[in-house]
Design an enzyme around this catalytic site. Structure first.
Site, PDB file in Angstrom:
ATOM      1  N   HIS A 270       0.869  -1.193   0.000  1.00  0.00           N
ATOM      2  CA  HIS A 270       0.000   0.000   0.000  1.00  0.00           C
ATOM      3  C   HIS A 270       0.897   1.232   0.000  1.00  0.00           C
ATOM      4  CE1 HIS A 270      -3.861   2.118   1.434  1.00  0.00           C
ATOM      5  NE2 HIS A 270      -2.939   3.054   1.319  1.00  0.00           N
TER       6      HIS A 270
ATOM      7  N   HIS B 130       1.709   5.194  -2.305  1.00  0.00           N
ATOM      8  CA  HIS B 130       1.136   6.248  -3.173  1.00  0.00           C
ATOM      9  C   HIS B 130       2.283   6.883  -3.954  1.00  0.00           C
ATOM     10  CE1 HIS B 130      -2.988   6.378  -1.442  1.00  0.00           C
ATOM     11  NE2 HIS B 130      -2.359   5.887  -0.374  1.00  0.00           N
TER      12      HIS B 130
ATOM     13  N   LYS C 130       1.975  10.497  -5.313  1.00  0.00           N
ATOM     14  CA  LYS C 130       2.026  11.631  -4.381  1.00  0.00           C
ATOM     15  C   LYS C 130       3.427  11.862  -3.805  1.00  0.00           C
ATOM     16  CE  LYS C 130      -2.714  11.244  -2.535  1.00  0.00           C
ATOM     17  NZ  LYS C 130      -3.286   9.952  -2.962  1.00  0.00           N
TER      18      LYS C 130
ATOM     19  N   HIS D 108      -9.704   2.137   0.657  1.00  0.00           N
ATOM     20  CA  HIS D 108      -9.269   2.942   1.809  1.00  0.00           C
ATOM     21  C   HIS D 108     -10.504   3.075   2.707  1.00  0.00           C
ATOM     22  CE1 HIS D 108      -5.746   4.106  -0.497  1.00  0.00           C
ATOM     23  NE2 HIS D 108      -5.292   4.808   0.515  1.00  0.00           N
TER      24      HIS D 108
ATOM     25  N   GLU E 188     -10.485   5.960   7.701  1.00  0.00           N
ATOM     26  CA  GLU E 188      -9.227   6.567   8.142  1.00  0.00           C
ATOM     27  C   GLU E 188      -9.572   7.775   9.010  1.00  0.00           C
ATOM     28  OE1 GLU E 188      -6.545   7.376   4.916  1.00  0.00           O
ATOM     29  OE2 GLU E 188      -4.907   7.967   6.252  1.00  0.00           O
TER      30      GLU E 188
ATOM     31  N   ASP F  70       2.478   3.220   2.961  1.00  0.00           N
ATOM     32  CA  ASP F  70       1.549   4.315   2.667  1.00  0.00           C
ATOM     33  C   ASP F  70       2.328   5.486   2.046  1.00  0.00           C
ATOM     34  OD1 ASP F  70      -1.005   5.213   2.380  1.00  0.00           O
ATOM     35  OD2 ASP F  70      -1.349   5.715   4.470  1.00  0.00           O
ATOM     36  N   ASN F  71       2.121   6.682   2.537  1.00  0.00           N
ATOM     37  CA  ASN F  71       2.667   7.866   1.857  1.00  0.00           C
ATOM     38  C   ASN F  71       4.123   8.122   2.217  1.00  0.00           C
ATOM     39  OD1 ASN F  71      -0.354   8.134   2.339  1.00  0.00           O
ATOM     40  ND2 ASN F  71       0.022   9.612   0.721  1.00  0.00           N
TER      41      ASN F  71
HETATM   42 ZN   LIG Z   1      -3.284   5.077   1.264  1.00  0.00          ZN
END
Ligand SMILES: [Zn+2]
Length: 423
Positions: free
Chosen positions: A66, A68, A71, A217, A220, A317-318
């Site tokens: 997972h 991104h 981004k 998603h 969250e 994640d990010n």
């Molecule tokens: Zn995410």
């Protein structure tokens, strides 16, 4: 490390490694292990040379399920103004509209992939913001990256758009067709709204007709009244959706009424959903209020999930964007932080599955293995135990790909400076 330079011979035996017991059919958390490398794969042939690895902990290369990549690394030009979830949504939207052309996406994705590769990751699923018209720019760049990186990092992509987008039938269909045409996974973000059940149902139907897997998603937030996870599990069961379903985040399970949370997990287990927890990003965004010390960690109920046989993974994640200001696509960091945040260290002995076997199963990547015939894709650390592993960042790790040590030098942030100018 004394064994940093491995001899260049046709058949090399590494003795006295330490590996996760579950990978070699043993119940102990870590066990001693030796293996022989011939032509880049694990072999049972006789060795020409032998190196005593002095107990060094070796893990198969990681699966980061997972992320991104679209981004990543925009922080310098578009930081999060207040560190909150809403601040992140707004900041990313502004940046995407202004800057996400093919050249910008390509450079930042490649930067993240080089970090991940150097840290020892071999497979990644990325979410891609996929509203029209951004999807038509981003997905072809992703497909190009997938080809460029084939053999080093196996790449998958999942579309990312809000559940409201499902109601924009023509646009959502076009995005779903693009996902199907690129071999991707259909994704969405669920949040409470009057049409949420119909949205989930329409989403699963769109995935079914195209033969797509699903990636959500979910919840969250620490608002204890939010539980769209239960609705997803119920819809998956009711529609007999039989492709893989991944659900990520699930933060509100940690604040809602415990009976409701556990009942929801029973339903998640029954529906066969795969869970991915993103503890670093959750710790950053959740329970953030100006001038108030955070009380909650944001991590979902991973122990209770594991106890129910739910397939649980952790992921990055990010990375250096408004949703998470830090990170480097390093799965040792993810496992270390998950261990600390989620108190995995005094629990079951096999939590390392969550960055290896579990995410591979959830996404359909090759399962990590130490069996004869398997490529020698290993991360070898200057540590002999979990304690030694997690006590340091392991910046001096050896990464073997097909039996050869790769260059683990990380790219310089300055490479992205030309993209970070805001005027
Ligand atoms: Zn995410």
């Amino acid at each position: 490390m004394p064994f940093k330079d491995l001899p260049d011979v046709a058949a090399l035996r590494l003795t006295n490694l330490t590996v996760p017991g579950y990978l070699v059919g043993q119940s102990a958390s870590l066990v001693a292990h030796s293996l022989t490398i011939v032509d880049g794969v694990i072999s049972d042939a006789p060795a020409e040379a032998e190196v005593d690895m002095q107990g060094a902990l070796a893990l198969p290369c990681f699966v980061d399920m997972h992320t991104h990549l679209d981004k990543g690394h925009i922080w310098a030009r578009q930081p999060n103004p207040d560190g909150t979830f809403d601040g992140a949504i707004n900041a990313v939207g502004v940046d995407a509209r202004a800057n996400w052309n093919a050249d910008d996406l390509r450079a930042r994705m490649d930067f993240s992939l080089r970090c991940a590769y150097a840290h020892g990751t071999r497979a990644i699923r990325t979410h891609l913001d996929s509203h029209t018209p951004q999807d038509a720019i981003t997905w072809p760049v992703f497909a190009e990256m997938r080809d460029t990186w084939a053999g080093r990092i196996a790449l998958q992509a999942a579309s990312l758009s809000s559940c409201d987008y499902i109601e924009e039938k023509d646009a959502f269909s076009a995005t779903a067709d693009l996902v199907a045409g690129t071999g991707g996974v259909l994704g969405t973000v669920t949040y409470p709204n009057p049409n949420i059940v119909a949205q989930i149902s329409g989403f699963l139907a769109a995935a079914t007709v195209r033969g797509l897997e699903a990636d959500f998603h979910v919840d969250e937030t620490l608002d204890p009244s939010v539980n769209t996870l239960r609705l997803i599990a119920a819809e998956v069961l009711a529609s007999h959706f039989d492709a893989k379903v991944v659900v990520g985040h699930l933060c509100s399970l940690s604040t809602m009424d415990e009976t409701e949370a556990l009942h929801t997990l029973d339903l998640v287990a029954k529906a066969g959903l795969h869970v991915v927890s993103l503890p670093m990003c959750n710790l950053y965004l959740q329970d953030r209020h100006t001038g108030r010390t955070p009380r909650n960690r944001g991590i979902t109920l991973v122990h209770e999930m594991k106890a129910r046989g739910i397939n649980v993974s952790f992921a990055s994640d990010n990375t250096r964007d408004p949703f998470y200001a830090y990170g480097d696509m390093d799965m040792i960091e993810v496992l270390r932080e998950a261990t600390r945040i989620g108190h995995l260290d005094h629990a079951d002995p096999d939590w390392c599955r969550t960055v290896l076997t579990n995410p591979a199963a959830a996404c359909g990547f090759d399962a990590p293995s130490l069996a004869v015939g398997t490529p020698v894709d290993l991360v070898i650390c200057n540590a002999r135990s979990w304690n030694e592993l997690f006590a340091r960042p392991q910046s001096d790790r050896i990464v073997l790909r097909a039996g050869r040590a790769i260059d683990t030098t990380l790219p310089a942030y300055a490479e992205l400076d030309h993209l970070m100018r805001t005027h």
